[in-house]
Enzyme design. Structure first.
Site: not given
Ligand code: F6R
Length: 271
Positions: A67, A137, A139, A144
């Site tokens: 990313d 979380n 990801h 996400e």
């Protein structure tokens, strides 16, 4: 899924560096997928040390990063391009022309950049080994919770939790990007081998959801349950929420003895 639980983050980095080193020795032109963030830093330090000791070379390696922030120029120290240069590329013999980050310049259409990145990965023959971290979380990359499990490289909006988790890396009045280009979940799943590293108690919940929870877009990392060759390297703290812990340790003892007898049981990357 192979779940390997080690004492601490040093051992996680060492184990990961050995796996990367083994790959580079058998395939000098390997295609590596890299992650940024705090977790893989110790791995990159070990890879640099192994390179300096003459044990490995990156001369003919190609790499693809997961990313990159949108609206952050490559030469900005906060960009993931800068991170990779600083933490690894500038310290080893990799040809930077062969290192790719899904960067989208201001005048570029993110959709086209995403398609182009997918093409570049395919053109390189696909990723042999993808290094991953995991968000608190769940990801992977910046996919996400609620990301499509079949997504490809595209723009994602970071959740408030991710922004909060990463705010430690930005000065008080510094611009913190809220958007990023990220490989999609399907792009990540295309890698022939996955190596996910998680360390620290803050990851324990996400790790338990990934390994023992249901397969759900609400924990994107749970898709790794569907990958044929995914190794999850954990330290004790990151493993502390696992219910099936005894089994993973027991299975690893069996795997080691199988490997002693038959060698590496499955080599997804092949020769
Ligand atoms: C980084 C990335 C993220 C991180 C994750 C964990 O390129 O794609 O998924 O791996 O946010 O970050 P750390 O390691 O900083 O806890």
């Amino acid at each position: 899924m192979e779940v390997v639980i080690l004492k601490n983050s040093d051992q996680v980095a060492q184990y990961a560096a050995e796996l990367v080193g083994t790959l580079l020795k058998s395939r000098s032109d390997a295609v590596l997928g890299f992650a940024t963030g705090s977790t893989p830093l110790a791995l990159y330090q070990r890879l640099v040390a192994d390179y300096q000791a003459g044990k490995i070379s990156f001369k003919t390696v190609t790499s693809f990063n997961l990313d990159e922030y949108l609206g952050v120029a490559p030469d900005n120290p906060q960009s993931y391009r800068s991170y990779m240069n600083r933490e690894l590329f500038d310290q080893v013999d990799i040809d930077k022309q062969n290192t790719f980050v899904p960067a989208c310049r201001d005048n570029e259409n993110p959709h086209d950049v995403g398609l182009g990145y997918e093409q570049q990965m395919r053109g390189a023959g696909g990723v042999d080994l993808q290094v991953l971290g995991i968000g608190a979380n769940g990801h992977i990359g910046f996919n996400e919770p609620s990301s499509s499990l079949r997504s490809r490289t595209r723009v994602k909006t970071l959740t408030r939790q991710t922004l909060q988790d990463n705010s430690r890396l930005f000065a008080r009045d510094e611009f913190q990007p809220k958007l990023a280009m990220t490989m999609g979940i399907a792009s990540i799943m295309d890698a022939r081998k996955i190596l996910l590293l998680a360390t620290g108690a803050g990851k324990a919940g996400a790790v338990a959801d990934m390994i023992e929870g249901p397969l759900t877009a609400m924990c994107p990392a749970s898709i790794l349950q569907m990958h044929e060759h995914a190794t999850i390297l954990l330290d004790e703290q990151a493993a502390s929420g696992l219910q099936n812990r005894d089994y993973y340790d027991w299975a690893n003892v069996q795997n080691e003895s199988l490997q002693d007898r038959f060698g590496l049981l499955a080599d997804p990357i092949g020769s």
